[in-house]
Design a protein around this motif. Structure first.
Motif, PDB file in Angstrom:
ATOM      1  N   GLY A  49       0.978  -0.957  -0.017  1.00 14.86           N
ATOM      2  CA  GLY A  49      -0.018  -0.336  -0.022  1.00 14.86           C
ATOM      3  C   GLY A  49       1.382   1.471   0.096  1.00 14.86           C
ATOM      4  N   GLU A  50       2.162   0.699   0.398  1.00 18.08           N
ATOM      5  CA  GLU A  50       3.144   2.375   0.959  1.00 18.08           C
ATOM      6  C   GLU A  50       3.437   2.632  -1.353  1.00 18.08           C
ATOM      7  OE1 GLU A  50       5.861   2.904   3.650  1.00 18.08           O
ATOM      8  OE2 GLU A  50       6.285   1.202   3.826  1.00 18.08           O
ATOM      9  N   THR A  51       4.083   3.805  -1.320  1.00 18.28           N
ATOM     10  CA  THR A  51       4.063   4.359  -2.493  1.00 18.28           C
ATOM     11  C   THR A  51       5.727   4.222  -2.383  1.00 18.28           C
ATOM     12  OG1 THR A  51       4.207   6.718  -1.649  1.00 18.28           O
ATOM     13  CG2 THR A  51       2.197   5.987  -3.345  1.00 18.28           C
ATOM     14  N   ALA A  52       6.347   4.024  -3.998  1.00 19.02           N
ATOM     15  CA  ALA A  52       8.180   3.694  -3.284  1.00 19.02           C
ATOM     16  C   ALA A  52       8.800   4.846  -4.283  1.00 19.02           C
ATOM     17  CB  ALA A  52       8.187   2.162  -3.982  1.00 19.02           C
ATOM     18  N   ARG A  53      10.161   5.118  -3.660  1.00 19.31           N
ATOM     19  CA  ARG A  53      10.627   5.571  -4.579  1.00 19.31           C
ATOM     20  C   ARG A  53      12.120   4.961  -5.266  1.00 19.31           C
ATOM     21  NH1 ARG A  53      12.083  12.087  -3.771  1.00 19.31           N
ATOM     22  NH2 ARG A  53      13.063  10.782  -1.925  1.00 19.31           N
ATOM     23  N   GLY A  99       7.369  11.207 -13.644  1.00 17.76           N
ATOM     24  CA  GLY A  99       6.611  11.575 -13.726  1.00 17.76           C
ATOM     25  C   GLY A  99       4.479  12.183 -13.707  1.00 17.76           C
ATOM     26  N   ASN A 100       4.018  11.946 -14.054  1.00 20.15           N
ATOM     27  CA  ASN A 100       2.691  11.968 -13.622  1.00 20.15           C
ATOM     28  C   ASN A 100       2.230  10.624 -13.151  1.00 20.15           C
ATOM     29  OD1 ASN A 100      -0.012  13.022 -12.195  1.00 20.15           O
ATOM     30  ND2 ASN A 100      -0.905  12.885 -14.282  1.00 20.15           N
ATOM     31  N   TYR A 101       3.427  10.318 -12.246  1.00 19.42           N
ATOM     32  CA  TYR A 101       2.627   8.680 -11.532  1.00 19.42           C
ATOM     33  C   TYR A 101       3.409   8.194 -10.572  1.00 19.42           C
ATOM     34  CZ  TYR A 101       6.998   7.191 -13.699  1.00 19.42           C
ATOM     35  OH  TYR A 101       8.552   6.604 -13.554  1.00 19.42           O
ATOM     36  N   VAL A 102       2.331   6.751  -9.870  1.00 21.78           N
ATOM     37  CA  VAL A 102       3.492   6.142  -8.670  1.00 21.78           C
ATOM     38  C   VAL A 102       3.581   5.046  -8.764  1.00 21.78           C
ATOM     39  CG1 VAL A 102       1.489   8.478  -7.006  1.00 21.78           C
ATOM     40  CG2 VAL A 102       1.022   5.834  -7.525  1.00 21.78           C
ATOM     41  N   LEU A 103       4.510   4.671  -7.684  1.00 21.34           N
ATOM     42  CA  LEU A 103       4.732   3.533  -7.406  1.00 21.34           C
ATOM     43  C   LEU A 103       4.091   3.096  -6.621  1.00 21.34           C
ATOM     44  CD1 LEU A 103       8.042   3.540  -9.100  1.00 21.34           C
ATOM     45  CD2 LEU A 103       6.528   3.002 -10.397  1.00 21.34           C
ATOM     46  N   ARG A 104       3.288   2.372  -6.240  1.00 23.23           N
ATOM     47  CA  ARG A 104       2.610   1.428  -5.241  1.00 23.23           C
ATOM     48  C   ARG A 104       3.041   0.169  -5.113  1.00 23.23           C
ATOM     49  NH1 ARG A 104      -1.187   4.365  -2.056  1.00 23.23           N
ATOM     50  NH2 ARG A 104      -1.309   5.778  -3.578  1.00 23.23           N
ATOM     51  N   PRO A 188     -13.981 -10.568  -3.388  1.00 28.26           N
ATOM     52  CA  PRO A 188     -13.410 -11.083  -2.333  1.00 28.26           C
ATOM     53  C   PRO A 188     -12.796 -10.064  -1.162  1.00 28.26           C
ATOM     54  CG  PRO A 188     -12.027 -11.399  -4.726  1.00 28.26           C
ATOM     55  CD  PRO A 188     -12.884 -10.692  -4.649  1.00 28.26           C
ATOM     56  N   CYS A 189     -12.471 -10.717  -0.594  1.00 25.11           N
ATOM     57  CA  CYS A 189     -11.538  -9.783   0.820  1.00 25.11           C
ATOM     58  C   CYS A 189      -9.800 -10.043   1.428  1.00 25.11           C
ATOM     59  CB  CYS A 189     -12.789 -10.005   2.673  1.00 25.11           C
ATOM     60  SG  CYS A 189     -11.843  -8.702   3.578  1.00 25.11           S
ATOM     61  N   TRP A 190      -9.336  -9.843   0.616  1.00 22.58           N
ATOM     62  CA  TRP A 190      -7.766 -10.188   0.322  1.00 22.58           C
ATOM     63  C   TRP A 190      -6.659  -9.516  -0.038  1.00 22.58           C
ATOM     64  CZ3 TRP A 190      -5.365 -11.333  -3.664  1.00 22.58           C
ATOM     65  CH2 TRP A 190      -6.378 -11.851  -5.250  1.00 22.58           C
ATOM     66  N   GLY A 191      -5.362  -9.254   0.264  1.00 20.79           N
ATOM     67  CA  GLY A 191      -4.298  -8.460  -0.707  1.00 20.79           C
ATOM     68  C   GLY A 191      -5.196  -6.805  -0.735  1.00 20.79           C
ATOM     69  N   ILE A 192      -6.010  -6.342   0.105  1.00 21.71           N
ATOM     70  CA  ILE A 192      -6.361  -4.339   0.135  1.00 21.71           C
ATOM     71  C   ILE A 192      -5.736  -3.952   0.767  1.00 21.71           C
ATOM     72  CG2 ILE A 192      -8.175  -3.636   1.379  1.00 21.71           C
ATOM     73  CD1 ILE A 192     -10.049  -6.070   1.665  1.00 21.71           C
ATOM     74  N   PHE A 193      -5.825  -3.069  -0.211  1.00 21.16           N
ATOM     75  CA  PHE A 193      -4.912  -1.747   0.326  1.00 21.16           C
ATOM     76  C   PHE A 193      -5.162  -0.689  -0.326  1.00 21.16           C
ATOM     77  CE2 PHE A 193      -3.004  -3.447  -3.091  1.00 21.16           C
ATOM     78  CZ  PHE A 193      -3.075  -2.865  -4.489  1.00 21.16           C
ATOM     79  N   PRO A 194      -5.197   0.708   0.255  1.00 22.47           N
ATOM     80  CA  PRO A 194      -5.489   2.004  -0.438  1.00 22.47           C
ATOM     81  C   PRO A 194      -5.097   2.044  -1.771  1.00 22.47           C
ATOM     82  CG  PRO A 194      -4.634   2.506   1.529  1.00 22.47           C
ATOM     83  CD  PRO A 194      -4.001   1.306   1.857  1.00 22.47           C
ATOM     84  N   GLY A 195      -6.236   3.196  -2.766  1.00 22.85           N
ATOM     85  CA  GLY A 195      -5.843   3.197  -3.846  1.00 22.85           C
ATOM     86  C   GLY A 195      -6.312   1.722  -4.793  1.00 22.85           C
ATOM     87  N   MET A 196      -6.261   0.438  -4.124  1.00 21.48           N
ATOM     88  CA  MET A 196      -6.413  -0.850  -5.110  1.00 21.48           C
ATOM     89  C   MET A 196      -7.958  -0.834  -5.240  1.00 21.48           C
ATOM     90  SD  MET A 196      -8.751  -3.022  -3.166  1.00 21.48           S
ATOM     91  CE  MET A 196      -7.975  -4.498  -3.864  1.00 21.48           C
ATOM     92  N   CYS A 197      -8.843  -1.508  -6.321  1.00 21.56           N
ATOM     93  CA  CYS A 197      -9.938  -1.770  -5.990  1.00 21.56           C
ATOM     94  C   CYS A 197     -10.119  -3.577  -7.418  1.00 21.56           C
ATOM     95  CB  CYS A 197     -10.665  -0.973  -7.922  1.00 21.56           C
ATOM     96  SG  CYS A 197      -9.962   1.263  -7.549  1.00 21.56           S
ATOM     97  N   TRP A 198     -11.498  -3.929  -6.883  1.00 18.92           N
ATOM     98  CA  TRP A 198     -11.517  -4.521  -7.626  1.00 18.92           C
ATOM     99  C   TRP A 198     -12.618  -4.664  -8.741  1.00 18.92           C
ATOM    100  CZ3 TRP A 198      -9.709  -9.343  -6.938  1.00 18.92           C
ATOM    101  CH2 TRP A 198      -9.339  -9.539  -5.365  1.00 18.92           C
ATOM    102  N   TYR A 199     -11.820  -5.043  -9.675  1.00 15.70           N
ATOM    103  CA  TYR A 199     -13.283  -4.136 -10.873  1.00 15.70           C
ATOM    104  C   TYR A 199     -13.450  -5.812 -10.992  1.00 15.70           C
ATOM    105  CZ  TYR A 199     -13.595  -4.428 -16.332  1.00 15.70           C
ATOM    106  OH  TYR A 199     -13.712  -4.844 -17.243  1.00 15.70           O
ATOM    107  N   TYR A 200     -15.373  -5.624 -11.426  1.00 19.05           N
ATOM    108  CA  TYR A 200     -15.785  -7.159 -11.926  1.00 19.05           C
ATOM    109  C   TYR A 200     -15.480  -7.532 -13.418  1.00 19.05           C
ATOM    110  CZ  TYR A 200     -18.713 -11.135 -12.729  1.00 19.05           C
ATOM    111  OH  TYR A 200     -19.722 -12.287 -12.953  1.00 19.05           O
TER     112      TYR A 200
END
Length: 240
Positions: A49-53, A99-104, A188-200
């Motif tokens: 869930g953290e952002t990395a540099r 640039g205008n992106y993050v590495l989460r 599902p209820c696993w692998g959850i972190f801010p910024g993630m989405c479950w897409y169906y």
């Protein structure tokens, strides 16, 4: 002057340490006179869930490519990417994201590897898309390594240098709530972190994505405040 010598010492130490370990991707380029590269991360450990540099040092201008080797062994190209597509970098130290992106940081936990390749000539790497900016280079680790080796010029080229670094991914330090479910199928209820989405996707079921729904369908996305947000994308007419 002291700061300059400290930087030179750091780069020299990184290069000498990396030279003692085998290349994670199996790349064994011939040394290129005047061209060297070093790569290191901001921290040795990141929580999911953290952002990395990370940082890359180039001794001279070169075309730069950075590959991410996940704990599973799968390989992704993270630079260049659709948000920063130009691989040409001048000499010096560069900070990424650039640039205008993050590495989460995403699951699974374990040791992750970043390998930088700097070349005097460009490499025809496959750029991702905005919906999949850091594409897998193969369906499994073996095919991913084979594809990378097929992209990088052989040792006889004498035109590339490489370096790599490692960091540890740790499970999220906090527990996030499960996504709501008012009717099936439930996310599902696993692998959850801010910024993630479950897409169906009706064809393949629930998939983890980052940011927003990649196409028509339903999404539950976890915001930075720990609240789930429901998204729905509808496509009318000529849809991709």
């Amino acid at each position: 002057m002291r700061m300059v010598w400290a930087a030179v010492f750091l780069v020299s130490t990184l290069l000498s340490g990396l030279a003692q370990e085998p290349s994670p991707l199996g790349l064994v380029p011939q040394p290129v006179p005047g061209l060297s590269v070093a790569i290191w991360t901001e921290k040795a450990q990141y929580y999911v869930g953290e952002t990395a540099r990370f940082f890359v040092y180039l001794s001279q201008p070169a075309y730069l490519y950075v590959f991410d080797i996940e704990p599973t062994g799968h390989i992704r190209l993270i630079f260049p990417n659709p948000y920063s597509p130009n691989p040409w970098k001048p000499a010096g130290t560069h900070v990424f994201p650039d640039g205008n992106y993050v590495l989460r940081v995403t699951p699974p936990s374990g040791r992750e590897t970043l390998q930088a390749v700097a070349c005097l000539t460009p490499i025809p790497v496959p750029l991702g898309t905005e919906s999949d900016p850091f594409p897998l280079l193969g369906p499994d680790p073996q095919s991913g390594r084979a594809r990378v080796l097929g992209l990088i010029p052989g040792p006889s080229c004498g035109c590339c240098a490489t370096a790599w670094t490692f960091f540890e991914i740790l499970p999220a330090s906090v527990s996030w709530p499960c996504p709501p479910c008012y009717m099936g199928p439930c996310p599902p209820c696993w692998g959850i972190f801010p910024g993630m989405c479950w897409y169906y996707d009706p064809a393949s079921g629930w998939q983890v994505v980052v940011g927003s729904c990649p196409g028509p369908g339903l999404c539950w996305c976890l915001g930075p405040n720990g609240q789930w947000q429901f998204q729905i994308r509808i496509c009318v007419g000529d849809c991709p």
